[in-house]
Design a protein around this motif. Structure first.
Motif, PDB file in Angstrom:
ATOM      1  N   MET A   1     -12.931 -18.135  12.114  1.00 26.44           N
ATOM      2  CA  MET A   1     -12.679 -18.182  10.670  1.00 26.44           C
ATOM      3  C   MET A   1     -12.642 -16.773  10.083  1.00 26.44           C
ATOM      4  SD  MET A   1     -12.150 -20.203   8.118  1.00 26.44           S
ATOM      5  CE  MET A   1     -12.226 -20.217   6.337  1.00 26.44           C
ATOM      6  N   LYS A   2     -13.610 -15.957  10.505  1.00 30.87           N
ATOM      7  CA  LYS A   2     -13.668 -14.589  10.013  1.00 30.87           C
ATOM      8  C   LYS A   2     -12.444 -13.801  10.454  1.00 30.87           C
ATOM      9  CE  LYS A   2     -16.618 -10.496   9.966  1.00 30.87           C
ATOM     10  NZ  LYS A   2     -17.901  -9.893  10.441  1.00 30.87           N
ATOM     11  N   GLN A   3     -12.004 -14.032  11.697  1.00 35.89           N
ATOM     12  CA  GLN A   3     -10.828 -13.345  12.205  1.00 35.89           C
ATOM     13  C   GLN A   3      -9.572 -13.783  11.458  1.00 35.89           C
ATOM     14  OE1 GLN A   3     -10.846 -10.898  14.435  1.00 35.89           O
ATOM     15  NE2 GLN A   3      -8.638 -10.650  14.128  1.00 35.89           N
ATOM     16  N   GLN A   4      -9.494 -15.052  11.128  1.00 37.09           N
ATOM     17  CA  GLN A   4      -8.342 -15.550  10.386  1.00 37.09           C
ATOM     18  C   GLN A   4      -8.289 -14.937   8.985  1.00 37.09           C
ATOM     19  OE1 GLN A   4      -8.919 -19.789  10.485  1.00 37.09           O
ATOM     20  NE2 GLN A   4      -7.793 -20.040  12.420  1.00 37.09           N
ATOM     21  N   LEU A   5      -9.470 -14.789   8.360  1.00 33.81           N
ATOM     22  CA  LEU A   5      -9.513 -14.172   7.031  1.00 33.81           C
ATOM     23  C   LEU A   5      -9.072 -12.714   7.096  1.00 33.81           C
ATOM     24  CD1 LEU A   5     -10.274 -14.321   4.047  1.00 33.81           C
ATOM     25  CD2 LEU A   5     -12.636 -13.726   4.683  1.00 33.81           C
ATOM     26  N   GLN A   6      -9.512 -12.004   8.125  1.00 33.65           N
ATOM     27  CA  GLN A   6      -9.109 -10.613   8.286  1.00 33.65           C
ATOM     28  C   GLN A   6      -7.600 -10.500   8.510  1.00 33.65           C
ATOM     29  OE1 GLN A   6     -11.555  -9.148  11.478  1.00 33.65           O
ATOM     30  NE2 GLN A   6     -13.302  -8.686  10.127  1.00 33.65           N
ATOM     31  N   ASN A   7      -7.068 -11.404   9.304  1.00 35.94           N
ATOM     32  CA  ASN A   7      -5.615 -11.389   9.553  1.00 35.94           C
ATOM     33  C   ASN A   7      -4.838 -11.662   8.267  1.00 35.94           C
ATOM     34  OD1 ASN A   7      -6.052 -10.859  12.253  1.00 35.94           O
ATOM     35  ND2 ASN A   7      -5.976 -13.034  12.855  1.00 35.94           N
ATOM     36  N   PHE A   8      -5.367 -12.578   7.440  1.00 37.28           N
ATOM     37  CA  PHE A   8      -4.688 -12.897   6.185  1.00 37.28           C
ATOM     38  C   PHE A   8      -4.718 -11.704   5.235  1.00 37.28           C
ATOM     39  CE2 PHE A   8      -5.134 -14.295   1.750  1.00 37.28           C
ATOM     40  CZ  PHE A   8      -3.887 -14.887   1.567  1.00 37.28           C
ATOM     41  N   LEU A   9      -5.894 -11.069   5.107  1.00 37.70           N
ATOM     42  CA  LEU A   9      -6.011  -9.911   4.221  1.00 37.70           C
ATOM     43  C   LEU A   9      -5.112  -8.775   4.698  1.00 37.70           C
ATOM     44  CD1 LEU A   9      -9.871  -9.850   3.544  1.00 37.70           C
ATOM     45  CD2 LEU A   9      -8.051 -10.623   2.007  1.00 37.70           C
ATOM     46  N   HIS A  10      -5.001  -8.607   5.996  1.00 37.42           N
ATOM     47  CA  HIS A  10      -4.128  -7.565   6.533  1.00 37.42           C
ATOM     48  C   HIS A  10      -2.669  -7.874   6.234  1.00 37.42           C
ATOM     49  CE1 HIS A  10      -2.625  -4.461   9.214  1.00 37.42           C
ATOM     50  NE2 HIS A  10      -1.821  -5.377   9.754  1.00 37.42           N
ATOM     51  N   SER A  11      -2.307  -9.151   6.284  1.00 37.57           N
ATOM     52  CA  SER A  11      -0.911  -9.528   6.075  1.00 37.57           C
ATOM     53  C   SER A  11      -0.463  -9.357   4.627  1.00 37.57           C
ATOM     54  CB  SER A  11      -0.694 -10.984   6.506  1.00 37.57           C
ATOM     55  OG  SER A  11      -1.440 -11.872   5.677  1.00 37.57           O
ATOM     56  N   VAL A  12      -1.414  -9.402   3.663  1.00 36.99           N
ATOM     57  CA  VAL A  12      -1.042  -9.286   2.248  1.00 36.99           C
ATOM     58  C   VAL A  12      -1.444  -7.942   1.651  1.00 36.99           C
ATOM     59  CG1 VAL A  12      -1.197 -11.786   1.898  1.00 36.99           C
ATOM     60  CG2 VAL A  12      -3.204 -10.355   1.477  1.00 36.99           C
ATOM     61  N   SER A  13      -2.088  -7.085   2.433  1.00 37.03           N
ATOM     62  CA  SER A  13      -2.518  -5.788   1.898  1.00 37.03           C
ATOM     63  C   SER A  13      -1.307  -4.907   1.617  1.00 37.03           C
ATOM     64  CB  SER A  13      -3.455  -5.094   2.886  1.00 37.03           C
ATOM     65  OG  SER A  13      -2.785  -4.839   4.112  1.00 37.03           O
ATOM     66  N   PRO A  14      -1.370  -4.086   0.562  1.00 33.86           N
ATOM     67  CA  PRO A  14      -0.230  -3.218   0.213  1.00 33.86           C
ATOM     68  C   PRO A  14       0.045  -2.192   1.305  1.00 33.86           C
ATOM     69  CG  PRO A  14      -1.824  -3.366  -1.588  1.00 33.86           C
ATOM     70  CD  PRO A  14      -2.475  -3.963  -0.402  1.00 33.86           C
ATOM     71  N   SER A  15       1.264  -1.688   1.314  1.00 34.37           N
ATOM     72  CA  SER A  15       1.626  -0.641   2.263  1.00 34.37           C
ATOM     73  C   SER A  15       0.904   0.650   1.905  1.00 34.37           C
ATOM     74  CB  SER A  15       3.138  -0.422   2.243  1.00 34.37           C
ATOM     75  OG  SER A  15       3.549   0.084   0.971  1.00 34.37           O
ATOM     76  N   LYS A  16       0.887   1.589   2.847  1.00 27.45           N
ATOM     77  CA  LYS A  16       0.204   2.861   2.614  1.00 27.45           C
ATOM     78  C   LYS A  16       0.847   3.628   1.463  1.00 27.45           C
ATOM     79  CE  LYS A  16       0.607   4.009   6.982  1.00 27.45           C
ATOM     80  NZ  LYS A  16       0.501   4.789   8.246  1.00 27.45           N
ATOM     81  N   THR A  17       2.147   3.544   1.342  1.00 29.45           N
ATOM     82  CA  THR A  17       2.837   4.242   0.246  1.00 29.45           C
ATOM     83  C   THR A  17       2.417   3.692  -1.107  1.00 29.45           C
ATOM     84  OG1 THR A  17       4.745   4.683   1.670  1.00 29.45           O
ATOM     85  CG2 THR A  17       5.088   4.860  -0.713  1.00 29.45           C
ATOM     86  N   ILE A  18       2.318   2.378  -1.204  1.00 26.01           N
ATOM     87  CA  ILE A  18       1.891   1.748  -2.460  1.00 26.01           C
ATOM     88  C   ILE A  18       0.453   2.133  -2.788  1.00 26.01           C
ATOM     89  CG2 ILE A  18       1.404  -0.442  -3.592  1.00 26.01           C
ATOM     90  CD1 ILE A  18       4.346   0.186  -3.465  1.00 26.01           C
ATOM     91  N   LEU A  19      -0.411   2.119  -1.780  1.00 24.71           N
ATOM     92  CA  LEU A  19      -1.805   2.515  -2.009  1.00 24.71           C
ATOM     93  C   LEU A  19      -1.892   3.964  -2.486  1.00 24.71           C
ATOM     94  CD1 LEU A  19      -3.637   0.921   1.064  1.00 24.71           C
ATOM     95  CD2 LEU A  19      -3.851   0.254  -1.331  1.00 24.71           C
TER      96      LEU A  19
END
Length: 285
Positions: A1-19
């Motif tokens: 479950m924790k791994q799935q949450l991390q994968n989801f957050l990674h998939s929706v996190s902004p790109s480095k340029t946007i950050l």
């Protein structure tokens, strides 16, 4: 479950340029707010009797004008940073160019913000088109500045602020872009459209049909609170833009202008009698 949450957050996190652009945008907003606070402290006697809620609203409205200035600055850099094959994610050279351009422009904005503080104290208004008129007489401007203001101290202060700001921006850039991760194609594209839309909205200053205008700052019966809500760089650029809507030739045809030396001597004759002596006949009125 924790791994799935991390994968989801990674998939929706902004790109480095946007950050990177979001970070420097809000950092710049903080520094411009500090300049507004310095403006308030320098002219604090004029704020006597003004409710704190009104002054707080001045800062809120002023932040909108700050965002307009920052958005106009960042839009071309944002577009440059997303050109394929030379984007910020791919090219270190592009990052260096963007940093140099951004820091140079912010240094100029900081310099004008300091000038704006003393300009208001002298003329009771923020920077405007009259600055360009004074620049036609640089000898008079420099004489007035060096004789009436601590120019060296202001230059040191400007250098220190610019250095601190540049240090923060460079550290942010290194921290963000040293991370290595695959970003794909769809996610950066989505965030590019979102970021461009937000910058465009920021440049307009509001969601209405017409973009923000300095009339928005005149929200209270207190003149100083209204002036505090403005941004000197915005008023300078806005007045220059409106002034240049008309062709210079048309203005010269409409009005007659005296040569500077003739105008100065005429005013001197009107103000002084023969028994008085001017300390500097080339500049004094």
């Amino acid at each position: 479950m924790k791994q799935q949450l991390q994968n989801f957050l990674h998939s929706v996190s902004p790109s480095k340029t946007i950050l990177f652009f979001a970070s420097i945008f809000f950092l710049s907003l903080v520094f411009l707010t500090l300049f507004r606070f310095g403006f308030l402290m320098k002219h604090r006697l004029l704020a006597t009797g003004i409710p704190l809620t009104t002054l707080a609203k001045s800062f809120f409205i002023g932040a909108r004008f700050d965002m307009v200035v920052l958005s106009y600055l960042l839009i071309p850099l944002f577009l440059l940073s997303h050109i394929p094959f030379i984007s910020l994610n791919r090219s270190k050279a592009t990052r260096i160019v963007v940093l140099i351009l951004f820091l140079s422009c912010m240094g100029l904005i900081f310099f004008l913000s300091l000038v704006d503080i003393e300009y208001f104290g002298e003329f009771g208004t923020r920077l405007s088109r009259w600055v360009w008129e004074y620049m036609d007489h640089p000898d008079m401007v420099w004489y007035s500045m060096w004789s009436a203001y601590p120019v060296a101290l202001y230059l040191l202060l400007w250098g220190a602020i610019t250095f601190i700001f540049s240090t923060f921006v460079i550290r942010i850039s290194r921290r963000i872009f040293q991370r290595k991760r695959k970003e794909g194609f769809i996610r950066p594209l989505v965030y590019f459209v979102l970021g461009a839309g937000l910058l465009f909205l920021g440049a307009r200053g509001r969601t209405q049909v017409a973009p923000i205008d300095w009339g928005v700052a005149y929200f209270s019966p207190y003149g100083f609170a209204n002036q505090l809500a403005l941004n000197g760089v915005y008023t300078l650029g806005k007045s220059w833009w409106e002034d240049n809507r008309e062709e210079r030739d048309e203005i010269l045809k409409r009005y007659h202008f005296y040569p500077s030396s003739e105008a100065l001597s005429t005013v001197q004759r009107l103000l002084y009698n023969p028994r008085e002596k001017l300390t500097d006949s080339l500049h004094s009125l």
